[in-house]
Structure formats: structure tokens, C-alpha cells
Design a protein around this motif. Sequence first.
Motif, PDB file in Angstrom:
ATOM      1  N   GLN A 115       1.408  -1.542   0.396  1.00  0.00           N
ATOM      2  CA  GLN A 115      -0.164  -0.072  -0.166  1.00  0.00           C
ATOM      3  C   GLN A 115       1.018   1.589   0.011  1.00  0.00           C
ATOM      4  O   GLN A 115       1.496   0.938   0.644  1.00  0.00           O
ATOM      5  CB  GLN A 115      -0.801  -0.390   1.703  1.00  0.00           C
ATOM      6  CG  GLN A 115      -2.076   1.121   1.292  1.00  0.00           C
ATOM      7  CD  GLN A 115      -3.135   0.632   1.049  1.00  0.00           C
ATOM      8  OE1 GLN A 115      -3.280  -0.651   1.073  1.00  0.00           O
ATOM      9  NE2 GLN A 115      -4.399   1.231   0.877  1.00  0.00           N
ATOM     10  N   ALA A 116       0.866   2.168  -1.468  1.00  0.00           N
ATOM     11  CA  ALA A 116       1.540   2.999  -1.406  1.00  0.00           C
ATOM     12  C   ALA A 116       0.929   4.636  -0.366  1.00  0.00           C
ATOM     13  O   ALA A 116      -0.571   4.112  -0.250  1.00  0.00           O
ATOM     14  CB  ALA A 116       1.830   3.312  -2.423  1.00  0.00           C
ATOM     15  N   SER A 117       1.156   5.192   0.606  1.00  0.00           N
ATOM     16  CA  SER A 117       1.217   6.160   1.216  1.00  0.00           C
ATOM     17  C   SER A 117       1.847   7.879   1.356  1.00  0.00           C
ATOM     18  O   SER A 117       3.274   7.417   0.474  1.00  0.00           O
ATOM     19  CB  SER A 117       1.135   6.213   3.335  1.00  0.00           C
ATOM     20  OG  SER A 117       2.514   5.231   3.741  1.00  0.00           O
ATOM     21  N   GLU A 118       1.579   8.561   2.055  1.00  0.00           N
ATOM     22  CA  GLU A 118       2.430  10.106   1.740  1.00  0.00           C
ATOM     23  C   GLU A 118       2.632  10.547  -0.003  1.00  0.00           C
ATOM     24  O   GLU A 118       4.287  10.606   0.140  1.00  0.00           O
ATOM     25  CB  GLU A 118       3.360   9.694   2.181  1.00  0.00           C
ATOM     26  CG  GLU A 118       2.843  10.191   3.954  1.00  0.00           C
ATOM     27  CD  GLU A 118       4.392   9.744   4.920  1.00  0.00           C
ATOM     28  OE1 GLU A 118       5.166  10.497   4.906  1.00  0.00           O
ATOM     29  OE2 GLU A 118       3.519   8.595   5.585  1.00  0.00           O
ATOM     30  N   VAL A 119       1.963   9.596  -0.612  1.00  0.00           N
ATOM     31  CA  VAL A 119       2.302  10.434  -1.951  1.00  0.00           C
ATOM     32  C   VAL A 119       2.165  11.863  -2.185  1.00  0.00           C
ATOM     33  O   VAL A 119       1.320  12.728  -2.070  1.00  0.00           O
ATOM     34  CB  VAL A 119       1.553   9.235  -2.884  1.00  0.00           C
ATOM     35  CG1 VAL A 119       1.450   9.849  -4.449  1.00  0.00           C
ATOM     36  CG2 VAL A 119       0.744   8.494  -2.899  1.00  0.00           C
ATOM     37  N   THR A 125      10.993  14.953  -8.850  1.00  0.00           N
ATOM     38  CA  THR A 125      10.455  13.444  -9.066  1.00  0.00           C
ATOM     39  C   THR A 125       8.872  13.514  -8.526  1.00  0.00           C
ATOM     40  O   THR A 125       9.135  14.843  -7.740  1.00  0.00           O
ATOM     41  CB  THR A 125      11.134  12.656  -8.810  1.00  0.00           C
ATOM     42  OG1 THR A 125      11.671  12.570  -7.024  1.00  0.00           O
ATOM     43  CG2 THR A 125      12.690  12.776  -9.026  1.00  0.00           C
ATOM     44  N   ALA A 126       8.115  12.194  -8.280  1.00  0.00           N
ATOM     45  CA  ALA A 126       7.444  12.347  -7.447  1.00  0.00           C
ATOM     46  C   ALA A 126       8.101  10.921  -6.365  1.00  0.00           C
ATOM     47  O   ALA A 126       8.364  10.109  -6.946  1.00  0.00           O
ATOM     48  CB  ALA A 126       5.941  11.964  -8.198  1.00  0.00           C
ATOM     49  N   SER A 127       6.932  11.166  -5.429  1.00  0.00           N
ATOM     50  CA  SER A 127       7.600   9.855  -4.449  1.00  0.00           C
ATOM     51  C   SER A 127       5.906   9.827  -3.452  1.00  0.00           C
ATOM     52  O   SER A 127       5.063  10.211  -3.414  1.00  0.00           O
ATOM     53  CB  SER A 127       8.802  10.809  -3.305  1.00  0.00           C
ATOM     54  OG  SER A 127       8.156  11.459  -2.630  1.00  0.00           O
ATOM     55  N   PHE A 128       6.700   8.238  -2.422  1.00  0.00           N
ATOM     56  CA  PHE A 128       5.524   7.482  -1.888  1.00  0.00           C
ATOM     57  C   PHE A 128       6.046   7.029  -0.583  1.00  0.00           C
ATOM     58  O   PHE A 128       7.377   6.672  -1.155  1.00  0.00           O
ATOM     59  CB  PHE A 128       4.116   6.922  -2.495  1.00  0.00           C
ATOM     60  CG  PHE A 128       4.535   5.575  -3.386  1.00  0.00           C
ATOM     61  CD1 PHE A 128       4.755   4.974  -3.256  1.00  0.00           C
ATOM     62  CD2 PHE A 128       5.171   6.709  -5.179  1.00  0.00           C
ATOM     63  CE1 PHE A 128       5.479   4.121  -3.853  1.00  0.00           C
ATOM     64  CE2 PHE A 128       5.738   5.576  -5.895  1.00  0.00           C
ATOM     65  CZ  PHE A 128       5.590   4.321  -5.608  1.00  0.00           C
ATOM     66  N   GLN A 129       5.188   5.991   0.254  1.00  0.00           N
ATOM     67  CA  GLN A 129       5.636   5.305   1.354  1.00  0.00           C
ATOM     68  C   GLN A 129       5.933   4.195   0.458  1.00  0.00           C
ATOM     69  O   GLN A 129       4.175   3.988   0.685  1.00  0.00           O
ATOM     70  CB  GLN A 129       5.681   6.010   2.372  1.00  0.00           C
ATOM     71  CG  GLN A 129       6.262   6.816   3.149  1.00  0.00           C
ATOM     72  CD  GLN A 129       7.555   7.036   3.270  1.00  0.00           C
ATOM     73  OE1 GLN A 129       8.708   5.887   3.584  1.00  0.00           O
ATOM     74  NE2 GLN A 129       8.345   8.259   2.680  1.00  0.00           N
ATOM     75  N   LEU A 130       6.719   2.633   0.957  1.00  0.00           N
ATOM     76  CA  LEU A 130       6.367   2.186   0.527  1.00  0.00           C
ATOM     77  C   LEU A 130       7.180   0.710   1.684  1.00  0.00           C
ATOM     78  O   LEU A 130       8.144   0.822   1.506  1.00  0.00           O
ATOM     79  CB  LEU A 130       6.457   1.463  -0.915  1.00  0.00           C
ATOM     80  CG  LEU A 130       6.041  -0.030  -1.608  1.00  0.00           C
ATOM     81  CD1 LEU A 130       3.957  -0.144  -1.568  1.00  0.00           C
ATOM     82  CD2 LEU A 130       6.725   0.039  -2.802  1.00  0.00           C
TER      83      LEU A 130
END
Length: 376
Positions: A115-119, A125-130
Motif C-alpha cells: 500500500q503506497a502512502s504519503e504520495v 520527481t514524485a515520491s511515496f512511502q512503501l
Amino acid sequence: MSHYDIAVIGGGLAGLSVLYHLKRAGKLSGKRVLLVDPQRKTAHDRTWSFWETGEGPFEELVYHRWDQVSLHNAHTHCTCDLAPYAYKVILSNDFYAHVNGILDGVGALTRVQGQASEVRSGPATASFQLGGETVTADIVFSSEPHPLDYREVKQPYLDQHFRGWFIETEEDTFDPRRASLMDFRTPQEGETRFFYVLPFSKRRAMVEIAIFSNEHLRTEQYDALIGDYIHAHWTQGPYRVYHTEGGNIPMTTYDYPRRTGNLIYIGLGGGAARPSTGYTFYGLQRQLMRLAAAFPDISATQVWPEKHRLYDATLLRILEQRKLRGDEVFVNLFQRNPPARVLAFLNGESTLWQELRLMGTTPIGVFGTTFVRELL
Ligand SMILES: Cc1cc2nc3c(=O)[nH]c(=O)nc-3n(C[C@H](O)[C@H](O)[C@H](O)COP(=O)(O)OP(=O)(O)OC[C@H]3O[C@@H](n4cnc5c(N)ncnc54)[C@H](O)[C@@H]3O)c2cc1C
């Protein structure tokens, strides 16, 4: 921290479609690609119907097609030849198997179940937590749902909530050449309520109730309405229910965010549902094919033509404020116009001339004043 050229959040319709179209456009070669979803989808959890002229990008997956549709309300009915359009249906299990199979052949694709979070989007760039790690990508396509509370949306908003039964009768009951697009012969209860019947053979069909309102029913209430409708209009004989489906599609002209820097929102969360109908499949494919052709230029994120937002706001406001009855509006539209004109309009591919002619067939006082109010 890991870095990819392209990351896709969500492996449902939008996420798989964007990768499919990028692959077909030759835009994935040499790229490091990530696809994130808590599950690899395989089930028949959606039955996607849409109409188009000619052959579409998933033609070989079409489970059934109809050249005619009917509409009914309590007073009248009509049967329409759809040419040059055809009404088609694709089962999600076929779609997931086909597209996932093709994507499995993309060497540089990494799949992560999570589940990706904090997108969010940064400057380059773009980032998320995984899974406790930060992932960055030059471009992130996200099909995470967009949280929306109708009480806080100032634009018109109606949920389209629905439940369908796939039934098999013991006697020939259906005409597999004709779908019932909207059948309003059920108590309207001050809302817009209709049945939608897709016959796959003389004995098999999907019978679905759809309701435009912000008050949802309990499962047994939808079921009671479906049972009554089948008994009243299709068969009093025995049948078995071999599959069920249900869901909700927000119908709203709310301004969904479509892009923040290198982060692009796709699917329902990116406003891909046509506000006045909830149909998503066709518009989404058209958007993603355009996007894939232009990639790495990601400026074209529009799903529905801008002028249609105003048309849809007008119709939704009329239904929301009950200025006209939905059963009369929709049946009249098909009775008073060539079906191809209505279908072109609802697919967002009509000409201004077609739109003016279509508007001329509506109760112009109500539509005109609501249109001007929405415009202002
Ligand atoms: C039952 C049903 C029937 C429908 N029928 C039609 C139809 O006939 N015609 C039509 O045009 N439209 C139809 N629609 C509307 C629309 O086409 C579908 O809802 C479609 O699935 C939307 O695609 P999507 O990718 O936005 O969402 P989904 O297909 O739901 O995919 C979203 C994916 O994202 C994943 N995800 C979500 N959050 C995260 C996260 N944080 N990290 C990682 N993954 C995440 C989910 O697990 C999911 O797999 C229907 C909808 C439903 C529910």
C-alpha cells in the motif's frame, strides 16, 4: 530508497490500462517501472460496459455486444438501433488476466504487493512511502481513490449506487441482441432509479438496479427490488443467481486534481467517471491512449471535454434538486434524438451542432435557467 522511471499506484482498471497503453506505444522499453497494489487482481469484480464505433483496444476481450437497446418508463418505451455504435461489455477477470499477462512480459517491471502512502510530488520527481521505504520516480501515476464527502462538495453530486444479479433461467427469457439500457419501471421514491439488463444469451443475463442518490440501501433492499422486477417483467419461473456485483460511482462535476508536478492522478480518483452517467471505461481508455502517445509529455490529462462539465453540472443539478424526473429526462432524450447523437454526446465526442440540436429537445426552460445558473 529506490528510484524508478515510472511508478504506478494501483493495479486496477486505470493502473493496468496506463501501463498497457504505454507498452503499446513503445514507451516502456529501457524504463525501470514499478507497479504497486496490495493484491494482484484476478476476479470478476466489475462488468465494464461502454459503447464505441468500430473496434477498440480491447476488442478481443469483448464478452458480448448489442446493436440495439431499449428504454422504458411507466408511460412509454423505445427501442433504438445504435449504429454506428455498438454497446459492449468486458468482464474484469478477462481484462486483468489479459493485461497482467502482457505486463508480465515487460522485463523491467517490478511488482510490489503493498500500500503506497504519503504520495507527493517534488521538484524533479514524485515520491511515496512503501513498506517503510521511500520510493521515488520521474513520473508517478496514482489511481488511489480520492476521498470525497458529498456534504462538502459545492458542485452537484449524486452517488450512483448499484447492485446486479447474474441469473440463469430455466426457460428462454431474454433477447441476447438487445440490452435494456434504462428501465424505470420501479418505484422512483423521489430519486432516479432504474434497471439495467444485459442479456448474454436467451437464458443468461445481468439484471442490475442503479440509483442516483446520496442515500444508499442495504443489500437486502436492493435484492428485494431486483427480485420484484424480474418477477414483474422477465420471468415468474425458476432461475438461479450465479454471480452478484455491486458498487458506487460518484457522479459529480467536482474539480478532481489531475496532476501535481510529476504526479498524475488517473481513474476514478482522477475524475475519470463521466459526471452525468458514471461511465468511465471508454473515456479512461481514450485519455490514457492520448497520454501514452504523447509520453513523456504529460500535459494532456483531460478525460472529458471541458464544455461537457457544464452540461453535466446542469443535468446533475436538475436531478439533484428534482426539477425534472430522471425517468422522463432520459427516455425523452432517446425518443427525441437519433441514438447516435445521444451516444456521441455522452461519450464526449459530439459536435457543437449535435449538442445544440440535442438541447433543443429538452424542456428548454428548466435546462436553460439551470445552465445559466451553473455557468455563473
Ligand atoms: C462494480 C462496478 C462496476 C462498474 N461498471 C462500469 C461500467 O459498466 N462501465 C464503466 O464505464 N464504468 C464502470 N465502473 C466504474 C469504473 O470503470 C470502475 O470503478 C473502475 O474500476 C475504476 O478504475 P480505477 O483504476 O480508478 O479503480 P480500481 O479499478 O478500483 O483500481 C484501483 C486499484 O488501486 C489500488 N489501490 C488503492 N489505493 C492504493 C494504495 N494506496 N496503494 C496501492 N494500491 C492502491 C486498489 O487495490 C485497486 O486495485 C464500475 C465500477 C464498479 C465498482
